[in-house]
Design a protein around this motif. Structure first.
Motif, mmCIF file in Angstrom:
data_model
loop_
_atom_site.group_PDB
_atom_site.id
_atom_site.type_symbol
_atom_site.label_atom_id
_atom_site.label_comp_id
_atom_site.label_asym_id
_atom_site.label_seq_id
_atom_site.Cartn_x
_atom_site.Cartn_y
_atom_site.Cartn_z
ATOM 1 N N ILE A 32 9.827 14.838 -16.575
ATOM 2 C CA ILE A 32 9.159 15.892 -15.823
ATOM 3 C C ILE A 32 10.035 17.140 -15.903
ATOM 4 O O ILE A 32 11.216 17.099 -15.548
ATOM 5 N N THR A 33 9.439 18.223 -16.352
ATOM 6 C CA THR A 33 10.166 19.481 -16.491
ATOM 7 C C THR A 33 10.778 19.885 -15.147
ATOM 8 O O THR A 33 10.099 19.887 -14.126
ATOM 9 N N GLY A 34 12.058 20.170 -15.157
ATOM 10 C CA GLY A 34 12.763 20.579 -13.945
ATOM 11 C C GLY A 34 13.303 19.427 -13.123
ATOM 12 O O GLY A 34 14.093 19.626 -12.214
#
Length: 59
Positions: A32-34
């Motif tokens: 998941i980005t971030g």
């Protein structure tokens, strides 16, 4: 139905039952980005399943 990479990476030792020759798929590991890599439940009800390990033998 086999295993995809997210299901494979989500496996833990407790998911394997070698006596019954089964693998339980109860979580997946996704990027998941971030947030990085995160364990989540499978996307669908069908994604949460038990897969039989085939009986392999040599002739």
């Amino acid at each position: 139905m086999g295993l995809d990479i997210s299901g494979l990476t989500g496996l833990q030792r407790r998911d394997l039952d070698l006596d019954a020759r089964t693998v339980r798929i109860e979580r997946q590991l996704i990027q998941i980005t971030g947030k990085g890599l995160v364990f989540t439940e499978p996307k669908s009800h069908a994604g949460r399943r038990t897969v039989v390990i085939p009986d392999l033998y040599h002739r």
